[in-house]
Design an enzyme around this catalytic site. Structure first.
Site, PDB file in Angstrom:
ATOM      1  CG  PHE A  89      80.141-124.337 -96.121  1.00  0.00           C
ATOM      2  CD1 PHE A  89      79.756-125.548 -95.569  1.00  0.00           C
ATOM      3  CD2 PHE A  89      80.997-124.350 -97.223  1.00  0.00           C
ATOM      4  CE1 PHE A  89      80.207-126.752 -96.096  1.00  0.00           C
ATOM      5  CE2 PHE A  89      81.455-125.548 -97.762  1.00  0.00           C
ATOM      6  CZ  PHE A  89      81.056-126.747 -97.193  1.00  0.00           C
ATOM      7  CB  SER A 148      87.343-121.834 -90.292  1.00  0.00           C
ATOM      8  OG  SER A 148      88.282-122.666 -89.661  1.00  0.00           O
ATOM      9  CG  ASP A 196      82.531-116.094 -82.023  1.00  0.00           C
ATOM     10  OD1 ASP A 196      81.697-116.978 -81.774  1.00  0.00           O
ATOM     11  OD2 ASP A 196      83.752-116.321 -82.157  1.00  0.00           O
ATOM     12  CD  GLN A 247      77.900-117.348 -83.205  1.00  0.00           C
ATOM     13  OE1 GLN A 247      77.435-117.514 -82.084  1.00  0.00           O
ATOM     14  NE2 GLN A 247      78.881-118.083 -83.682  1.00  0.00           N
ATOM     15  CG  HIS A 259      83.968-119.021 -78.797  1.00  0.00           C
ATOM     16  ND1 HIS A 259      84.627-119.317 -77.617  1.00  0.00           N
ATOM     17  CD2 HIS A 259      84.170-117.698 -79.014  1.00  0.00           C
ATOM     18  CE1 HIS A 259      85.204-118.208 -77.159  1.00  0.00           C
ATOM     19  NE2 HIS A 259      84.935-117.218 -77.984  1.00  0.00           N
ATOM     20  N   GLY A 272      89.255-125.196 -88.143  1.00  0.00           N
ATOM     21  CA  GLY A 272      88.321-126.008 -88.904  1.00  0.00           C
ATOM     22  C   GLY A 272      88.975-126.890 -89.954  1.00  0.00           C
ATOM     23  CG  ASP A 300      88.661-119.890 -77.462  1.00  0.00           C
ATOM     24  OD1 ASP A 300      89.266-120.851 -77.951  1.00  0.00           O
ATOM     25  OD2 ASP A 300      88.269-118.923 -78.137  1.00  0.00           O
ATOM     26  CD  GLU A 305      90.693-116.170 -79.219  1.00  0.00           C
ATOM     27  OE1 GLU A 305      90.568-117.292 -79.737  1.00  0.00           O
ATOM     28  OE2 GLU A 305      89.757-115.354 -79.161  1.00  0.00           O
ATOM     29  CD  GLU A 355     117.760-118.821 -85.624  1.00  0.00           C
ATOM     30  OE1 GLU A 355     117.381-119.637 -84.755  1.00  0.00           O
ATOM     31  OE2 GLU A 355     118.491-119.137 -86.585  1.00  0.00           O
TER      32      GLU A 355
HETATM   33  P1  NDP Z   1      84.143-118.180 -90.388  1.00  0.00           P
HETATM   34  O1  NDP Z   1      84.382-116.716 -90.392  1.00  0.00           O
HETATM   35  O2  NDP Z   1      85.161-119.059 -91.011  1.00  0.00           O
HETATM   36  O3  NDP Z   1      82.742-118.516 -91.109  1.00  0.00           O
HETATM   37  C1  NDP Z   1      81.957-117.626 -91.709  1.00  0.00           C
HETATM   38  C2  NDP Z   1      80.808-118.337 -92.420  1.00  0.00           C
HETATM   39  O4  NDP Z   1      79.578-117.737 -92.025  1.00  0.00           O
HETATM   40  C3  NDP Z   1      80.929-118.159 -93.916  1.00  0.00           C
HETATM   41  O5  NDP Z   1      80.464-119.317 -94.571  1.00  0.00           O
HETATM   42  C4  NDP Z   1      79.977-116.991 -94.177  1.00  0.00           C
HETATM   43  O6  NDP Z   1      79.477-116.969 -95.465  1.00  0.00           O
HETATM   44  C5  NDP Z   1      78.896-117.323 -93.160  1.00  0.00           C
HETATM   45  N1  NDP Z   1      78.044-116.193 -92.843  1.00  0.00           N
HETATM   46  C6  NDP Z   1      78.430-114.912 -92.596  1.00  0.00           C
HETATM   47  N2  NDP Z   1      77.350-114.148 -92.318  1.00  0.00           N
HETATM   48  C7  NDP Z   1      76.274-114.980 -92.402  1.00  0.00           C
HETATM   49  C8  NDP Z   1      74.869-114.786 -92.247  1.00  0.00           C
HETATM   50  N3  NDP Z   1      74.383-113.586 -91.970  1.00  0.00           N
HETATM   51  N4  NDP Z   1      74.047-115.855 -92.396  1.00  0.00           N
HETATM   52  C9  NDP Z   1      74.534-117.070 -92.698  1.00  0.00           C
HETATM   53  N5  NDP Z   1      75.869-117.308 -92.869  1.00  0.00           N
HETATM   54  C10 NDP Z   1      76.702-116.285 -92.729  1.00  0.00           C
HETATM   55  O7  NDP Z   1      83.809-118.609 -88.904  1.00  0.00           O
HETATM   56  P2  NDP Z   1      84.615-119.652 -88.000  1.00  0.00           P
HETATM   57  O8  NDP Z   1      84.401-121.022 -88.545  1.00  0.00           O
HETATM   58  O9  NDP Z   1      85.997-119.160 -87.755  1.00  0.00           O
HETATM   59  O10 NDP Z   1      83.836-119.504 -86.607  1.00  0.00           O
HETATM   60  C11 NDP Z   1      82.558-120.071 -86.400  1.00  0.00           C
HETATM   61  C12 NDP Z   1      82.414-120.359 -84.918  1.00  0.00           C
HETATM   62  O11 NDP Z   1      83.334-121.379 -84.530  1.00  0.00           O
HETATM   63  C13 NDP Z   1      82.697-119.172 -84.003  1.00  0.00           C
HETATM   64  O12 NDP Z   1      81.832-119.259 -82.909  1.00  0.00           O
HETATM   65  C14 NDP Z   1      84.133-119.419 -83.556  1.00  0.00           C
HETATM   66  O13 NDP Z   1      84.451-118.832 -82.314  1.00  0.00           O
HETATM   67  C15 NDP Z   1      84.115-120.921 -83.442  1.00  0.00           C
HETATM   68  N6  NDP Z   1      85.437-121.554 -83.511  1.00  0.00           N
HETATM   69  C16 NDP Z   1      86.241-121.279 -84.588  1.00  0.00           C
HETATM   70  C17 NDP Z   1      87.453-121.918 -84.720  1.00  0.00           C
HETATM   71  C18 NDP Z   1      88.239-121.772 -85.972  1.00  0.00           C
HETATM   72  O14 NDP Z   1      89.015-122.660 -86.242  1.00  0.00           O
HETATM   73  N7  NDP Z   1      88.104-120.733 -86.776  1.00  0.00           N
HETATM   74  C19 NDP Z   1      87.967-122.829 -83.654  1.00  0.00           C
HETATM   75  C20 NDP Z   1      86.979-123.141 -82.642  1.00  0.00           C
HETATM   76  C21 NDP Z   1      85.777-122.480 -82.572  1.00  0.00           C
HETATM   77  P3  NDP Z   1      80.123-115.963 -96.582  1.00  0.00           P
HETATM   78  O15 NDP Z   1      81.605-116.104 -96.493  1.00  0.00           O
HETATM   79  O16 NDP Z   1      79.585-116.441 -97.852  1.00  0.00           O
HETATM   80  O17 NDP Z   1      79.668-114.612 -96.171  1.00  0.00           O
HETATM   81 MG    MG Z   2      90.711-121.282 -79.215  1.00  0.00          MG
HETATM   82 MG    MG Z   3      88.673-118.302 -80.179  1.00  0.00          MG
END
Ligand code: NDP
Ligand code: MG
Ligand code: MG
Length: 336
Positions: free
Chosen positions: A25, A27, A83, A86, A108, A134, A191, A195, A227
């Protein structure tokens, strides 16, 4: 030209009666879970005991379960954890509980493309990857708009993986802006390249180099900051709204002439050759290997770099200048 798909091409009905588990939960996770729910899809957020995100998801009105429980009941499992976490979460919590015909979904392609996750052949595996952060995926959805997305099918066990991917893209609002079909390979490699070379690595070093050049020549730090960093937003907004041509239309002719004369001296043949090298290190897995090993070792290089960057003189000047700009978002911790 890539073929674009829009709302009329996507069938949200396919997700009716299905349960989507959104793991994470952060981004992307908060945006997907809330947008899907408001699109009428049944959603459960999967987290772990003690997760900081648990309360946030509950107070946003969502059902929250442990990842194991959420997966066990789900027809679609969307992996929105960082990532680098995962693969281990997949092994310990997802795979043992995944229904035989559930779809495994990614935002991703890294873990599938570099074989860190190898799902069973009986499951659909596809990707819906928003091309934006997000928080924008959420905000634009609420405003009736959307962030464009890519979709790709890695395994089509049901014969409907493509349609499910497009339905999901509509559920999160992406199909309002347009979705493009790709492959896990293309999405992952472009991607990472984007970045590294342009959006994050390229821009931060360009900004720092400009700032340092001005400051070491004796100009005031505050002026150098405005600037080289602050004004970037105005330029990026114009690029976003209307491409290079709108930005060049809007700036002065002096700025446009300087752009034509100097741009290629900064991003020169050497830079382009290095970009090709960066791309080939992404393609041949060298970057992926380094990042995977870095995580296994507890991130020594990453943590050291992060600390060093906080010591850059731009950080202090920026903090001081931004503290006077009351309209900017909360500066403490940059939290959601
Ligand atoms: P975040 O780092 O924002 O999300 C982390 C979330 O995962 C938190 O809610 C965290 O909970 C939870 N979490 C961490 N460990 C665990 C676990 N063991 N079990 C269950 N939940 C867990 O991730 P992003 O949203 O940045 O990225 C998610 C995916 O989306 C990636 O594959 C990324 O490449 C992709 N992506 C991301 C973009 C972005 O805008 N950031 C853009 C496009 C794709 P807590 O904080 O409570 O530990
Ligand atoms: Mg990207
Ligand atoms: Mg990326």
């Amino acid at each position: 030209m890539a073929k674009m798909y829009y709302e009329k091409d996507c069938k949200l009905e396919l997700l009716k009666g299905k349960k989507v588990a959104v793991l994470g939960f952060g981004s992307q996770g908060h945006a997907h879970a809330l947008n899907l729910k408001e699109s009428g899809v049944s959603v459960v957020v999967g987290l772990y005991e003690g997760s900081k995100s648990w309360k946030k998801a509950e107070s946003a009105g969502l059902e929250v379960q442990t990842a194991e429980k959420a997966v066990a009941d789900a027809d679609l499992v969307m992996m929105l954890l960082p990532d680098e976490k995962q693969a281990s979460v997949y092994k310990s919590k997802v795979e043992p509980n995944l229904k035989k015909d559930a779809a495994l979904v990614f935002a991703h392609g890294f873990n599938i493309h570099f074989s860190q996750i190898v799902p069973p052949a009986s499951n659909d595996v596809f990707m819906v990857a928003p091309k934006g952060p997000g928080h924008l995926v959420r905000r634009l959805y609420q405003e009736g708009m959307g962030v464009p997305a890519l979709f790709a099918v890695h395994q089509d066990a049901s014969g409907k993986a493509r349609e499910f991917a497009m339905a999901y893209a509509l559920g999160i609002g992406a199909a309002r802006a347009g979705v493009i079909e790709t492959t896990f390979k293309e999405e992952t490699e472009t991607d990472l390249f984007g970045e590294q070379a342009v959006l994050c690595g390229g821009v931060t070093e360009l900004v720092k180099a400009g700032f340092e050049t001005l400051v070491s020549a004796g100009y005031q730090e505050e002026i150098a900051y405005f600037e080289c960093l602050h004004e970037l937003k105005l330029i990026v907004d114009l690029l976003y709204e209307g491409g290079l041509e709108r930005m060049r239309y809007s700036v002065s002719d002096t700025a446009e002439y300087g752009d034509y004369q100097v741009g290629k001296r900064i991003v020169n043949e050497e830079t382009r050759a290095e970009m090709k090298k960066v791309l080939s290190e992404i393609q041949n897995g060298e970057f992926a290997k380094a990042w995977i090993l870095e995580n296994m070792a507890g991130r020594p290089v990453f943590n050291a770099k992060r600390r060093q960057e906080t010591e850059h003189p731009m950080v202090g000047v920026g903090k001081k200048l931004r503290s006077m700009m009351s309209w900017l978002p909360n500066q403490e911790g940059f939290d959601a």
